[in-house]
Design an enzyme around this catalytic site. Structure first.
Site, mmCIF file in Angstrom:
data_model
loop_
_atom_site.group_PDB
_atom_site.id
_atom_site.type_symbol
_atom_site.label_atom_id
_atom_site.label_comp_id
_atom_site.label_asym_id
_atom_site.label_seq_id
_atom_site.Cartn_x
_atom_site.Cartn_y
_atom_site.Cartn_z
ATOM 1 N N ASP A 63 0.810 -1.219 0.000
ATOM 2 C CA ASP A 63 0.000 0.000 0.000
ATOM 3 C C ASP A 63 0.840 1.265 0.000
ATOM 4 O O ASP A 63 2.055 1.233 0.180
ATOM 5 C CB ASP A 63 -0.953 0.008 1.206
ATOM 6 N N ASN A 129 -7.829 -3.865 14.409
ATOM 7 C CA ASN A 129 -9.192 -4.210 13.973
ATOM 8 C C ASN A 129 -9.190 -5.359 12.964
ATOM 9 O O ASN A 129 -10.203 -5.631 12.328
ATOM 10 C CB ASN A 129 -9.900 -2.984 13.397
ATOM 11 N N HIS A 131 -7.331 -5.531 10.200
ATOM 12 C CA HIS A 131 -7.068 -5.196 8.797
ATOM 13 C C HIS A 131 -5.723 -5.753 8.336
ATOM 14 O O HIS A 131 -4.793 -5.905 9.125
ATOM 15 C CB HIS A 131 -7.195 -3.687 8.538
ATOM 16 N N GLU A 136 -9.876 -2.541 5.393
ATOM 17 C CA GLU A 136 -10.561 -2.356 6.662
ATOM 18 C C GLU A 136 -11.732 -3.338 6.795
ATOM 19 O O GLU A 136 -12.162 -3.949 5.813
ATOM 20 C CB GLU A 136 -11.077 -0.915 6.759
#
Length: 234
Positions: A63, A129, A131, A136
């Site tokens: 990313d 979380n 990810h 997400e």
């Protein structure tokens, strides 16, 4: 899914390097998928110190922040150059272009790169979380490289890298979950107590888009490397 629990981040990073080194020296690894953030920093430091010959290895990255130039100290281009590329020679290295103005074209360009350079080993970290990359909770398991709106929790976790909170980007380009799952082998690294719940959901929970990393249960060759704290809820 193979689970390896180690004493600390250094031991876990060395274990990951062993797997990567074996793949490179055997000729099985031509393309290495890389991650950013604090999790893989020790792995990259150990790789730099090692005798592993990477000059015939191509790298791809998961990313990049939208809107940041490659020479911006907060960009992942800059991170990779500082930690690895300026210290270790690779054949070629690819990252999404954070300055691309046409998001759709940039995502298609990066997918073309991934198809030309199939990933043999993909290194992953994991968010609190669940990810992976910047995928997400709620991201489709069929997603390819896409432009992502970063959640408040992800921006909060990353704000320590920026001088001001308002400087934290709101969007990123990220390999999609399907793009990640196309890798032949995946190494997931997680260190610290704050990753324990996400690891529990990844390994023991249902395969569900609300914990993106849980999709790794469906991959044929995943090695999860943890320290004792990250493994504490298993």
């Amino acid at each position: 899914m193979q689970l390896i629990t180690t004493e600390n981040k250094l031991a876990g990073s060395k274990k990951a390097l062993e797997i990567i080194e074996k793949g490179i020296t055997s000729g099985e690894v031509n393309t290495l998928g890389l991650a950013t953030g604090s999790t893989p920093e020790t792995l990259y430091a150990e790789l730099v110190k090692s005798d592993v010959d990477t000059k015939n290895v191509t790298t791809t990255n998961l990313d990049e922040y939208v809107g940041l130039a490659a020479n911006d100290p907060n960009s992942y281009h800059y991170y990779m150059n500082e930690l690895l590329f300026s210290k270790k020679a690779f054949k070629e290295s690819f990252l999404p272009n954070g300055e691309a103005t046409d998001a759709e074209a940039e995502c298609a360009r990066y997918e073309e790169i991934l198809s030309e350079h199939p990933i043999d080993i993909q290194v992953l970290g994991i968010g609190t979380n669940g990810h992976i990359g910047f995928n997400e909770p709620g991201t489709s398991f069929d997603s390819l490289t896409h432009k992502v709106v970063l959640t408040d929790s992800t921006r909060e976790a990353n704000k320590r890298f920026f001088e001001r909170e308002e400087d934290v980007p709101t969007h990123a380009y990220s390999m999609g979950i399907k793009s990640i799952m196309n890798a032949k082998k995946i190494i997931l690294l997680a260190f610290g107590e704050n990753k324990a719940q996400a690891i529990k959901e990844t390994i023991k929970g249902p395969v569900d888009v609300n914990c993106p990393a849980s999709v790794l249960q469906n991959h044929p060759d995943v090695t999860v490397i943890l320290d004792n704290e990250a493994a504490s809820l298993l």
